[in-house]
Write a protein that holds these residues in place. Structure first.
Motif, PDB file in Angstrom:
ATOM      1  N   ILE A  24       3.221   2.963  -5.516  1.00  0.00           N
ATOM      2  CA  ILE A  24       4.183   2.107  -4.816  1.00  0.00           C
ATOM      3  C   ILE A  24       5.426   1.924  -5.668  1.00  0.00           C
ATOM      4  CG2 ILE A  24       4.598  -0.261  -4.011  1.00  0.00           C
ATOM      5  CD1 ILE A  24       1.667  -0.326  -3.132  1.00  0.00           C
ATOM      6  N   SER A  27       6.469   5.304  -3.237  1.00  0.00           N
ATOM      7  CA  SER A  27       6.515   4.852  -1.842  1.00  0.00           C
ATOM      8  C   SER A  27       7.235   3.533  -1.636  1.00  0.00           C
ATOM      9  CB  SER A  27       5.083   4.737  -1.299  1.00  0.00           C
ATOM     10  OG  SER A  27       4.355   3.752  -2.019  1.00  0.00           O
ATOM     11  N   GLY A  28       7.793   2.962  -2.681  1.00  0.00           N
ATOM     12  CA  GLY A  28       8.431   1.643  -2.555  1.00  0.00           C
ATOM     13  C   GLY A  28       9.467   1.565  -1.455  1.00  0.00           C
ATOM     14  N   GLY A  29      10.259   2.643  -1.252  1.00  0.00           N
ATOM     15  CA  GLY A  29      11.302   2.625  -0.239  1.00  0.00           C
ATOM     16  C   GLY A  29      10.861   3.140   1.110  1.00  0.00           C
ATOM     17  N   ASN A  30       9.629   3.638   1.203  1.00  0.00           N
ATOM     18  CA  ASN A  30       9.104   4.171   2.455  1.00  0.00           C
ATOM     19  C   ASN A  30       8.090   3.174   3.007  1.00  0.00           C
ATOM     20  OD1 ASN A  30       7.416   5.541   4.355  1.00  0.00           O
ATOM     21  ND2 ASN A  30       8.119   7.512   3.535  1.00  0.00           N
ATOM     22  N   LYS A  31       8.503   2.425   4.043  1.00  0.00           N
ATOM     23  CA  LYS A  31       7.677   1.318   4.523  1.00  0.00           C
ATOM     24  C   LYS A  31       6.294   1.779   4.986  1.00  0.00           C
ATOM     25  CE  LYS A  31       7.656  -2.703   7.572  1.00  0.00           C
ATOM     26  NZ  LYS A  31       6.249  -2.521   7.948  1.00  0.00           N
ATOM     27  N   GLU A  32       6.217   2.868   5.747  1.00  0.00           N
ATOM     28  CA  GLU A  32       4.934   3.328   6.271  1.00  0.00           C
ATOM     29  C   GLU A  32       3.996   3.750   5.144  1.00  0.00           C
ATOM     30  OE1 GLU A  32       3.120   6.691   9.359  1.00  0.00           O
ATOM     31  OE2 GLU A  32       5.287   6.498   9.061  1.00  0.00           O
ATOM     32  N   ARG A  45       4.249   2.859   1.983  1.00  0.00           N
ATOM     33  CA  ARG A  45       3.976   1.679   1.163  1.00  0.00           C
ATOM     34  C   ARG A  45       2.882   0.829   1.797  1.00  0.00           C
ATOM     35  NH1 ARG A  45       8.732  -0.556   1.351  1.00  0.00           N
ATOM     36  NH2 ARG A  45       8.206  -2.142   2.900  1.00  0.00           N
ATOM     37  N   ASP A  46       2.974   0.632   3.120  1.00  0.00           N
ATOM     38  CA  ASP A  46       1.964  -0.180   3.814  1.00  0.00           C
ATOM     39  C   ASP A  46       0.587   0.464   3.726  1.00  0.00           C
ATOM     40  OD1 ASP A  46       3.861  -2.040   4.432  1.00  0.00           O
ATOM     41  OD2 ASP A  46       4.118  -1.414   6.529  1.00  0.00           O
ATOM     42  N   ASN A  47       0.525   1.806   3.837  1.00  0.00           N
ATOM     43  CA  ASN A  47      -0.752   2.504   3.705  1.00  0.00           C
ATOM     44  C   ASN A  47      -1.343   2.289   2.317  1.00  0.00           C
ATOM     45  OD1 ASN A  47      -0.851   3.549   6.288  1.00  0.00           O
ATOM     46  ND2 ASN A  47       0.224   5.438   5.736  1.00  0.00           N
TER      47      ASN A  47
END
Length: 288
Positions: free
Chosen positions: A89, A93-98, A100-102
């Motif tokens: 994260i 993935s910090g900037g990718n919401k989907e 990051r949520d996964n």
């Protein structure tokens, strides 16, 4: 009469005083002691009882040390997953919401599993006592396995583990979902710890007319014949080096045994030194 009483009291008091001194050593945690016999029946019976108590205290102390020293085995896998996904994260993935949520969902799931595992470690007896309360439902072992592999995917991406599902069966059985999830997770965690150099773990689901046979296979160093029964015992630990350099609390496979026994599922292990191990259980098909 007084002389006889004196000698009798001396004969009784001397060994009792000796037992008292030895008992003081026991109180300090020294368990390699022996309470001697004296030829006086009552005192000898007391010595036998104290020697038995000493052995039991020694076993309990060894058990306590083993749990404290080796608790990392059952906690290591979820902690590794949580740490790795947290780093992902932060770095990816910090900037990718989907995405990051996964990743956050997996962290939350592993944190929940940690809570379950800690509760089991702290109160294994309570777990056993409540095992009769099975919440039976129809389960797909393939679905449970796919969910398990998804949670462990960080080990594939970061540490080159390979997880393979073999067999075409859905593996539909009747069981308690939470408990069977714990069986698969504990089997997988054990395989992850003892996997061979190929880092390959196989989940095999087979069926015949009546039963589903579920196996988890690794190509690690295997288990000696002399240990195959012991591994299911509570607090059994293996101090040999293995891939992840951890040592077990011995609770994981014991919990597996208790759960599978309560389900009346057959289970066991096939293993060959230097070639690996296959842990398995056999459950009736749901339509049976």
């Amino acid at each position: 009469g007084m002389i006889v009483s004196y000698f009798v009291s001396q004969k009784l008091s001397e060994p009792i005083l000796e037992l008292n001194e030895i008992a003081k050593e026991l109180a300090t945690g020294k368990y390699d002691i022996n309470f001697p016999t004296s030829g006086v029946y009552e005192v000898d019976e007391l010595s036998k009882t104290l020697n038995y108590a000493t052995k039991e205290l020694s076993k309990m102390d060894e058990m306590r040390v083993s749990i404290v020293a080796n608790v990392s085995h059952d906690l290591k896998t979820p902690l590794t997953v949580i740490k790795s996904y947290s780093e992902m994260i932060k770095d990816i993935s910090g900037g990718n919401k989907e995405m990051r949520d996964n990743h956050l969902d997996i962290i939350i799931s592993e944190a929940d599993r940690l809570t379950e595992m800690v509760n089991s470690i702290l109160d294994i007896s309570k777990l056993e006592m409540q095992m009769d309360d099975l919440k039976m439902e129809e389960l797909s072992l393939r679905e449970l396995t796919e969910n398990l592999i998804y949670r462990l995917d960080i080990l594939r991406t970061r540490q080159n583990y390979e997880f393979i599902i073999e067999g075409n069966s859905e593996g539909v059985i009747n069981g308690d979902r939470s408990m069977m999830n714990q069986v698969l997770y504990n089997f997988a965690s054990n395989a992850v710890s003892f996997v061979g150099p190929d880092k390959k773990i196989i989940f095999r689901i087979e069926e015949d007319d009546e039963n589903i046979t579920y196996s988890i296979i690794d190509h690690g160093r295997g288990i000696p014949d002399s240990e195959k029964e012991k591994i299911w015992e509570r607090y059994y630990t293996d101090h040999h080096n293995h891939v992840r350099n951890v040592v077990g609390t011995g609770i994981g496979l014991h919990i597996v045994r208790v759960i599978l026994q309560k389900h009346n599922f057959k289970f066991g292990v096939d293993s060959e030194l230097g070639k690996g191990s296959r842990f398995y259980f056999i459950a009736p098909k749901a339509n049976n």
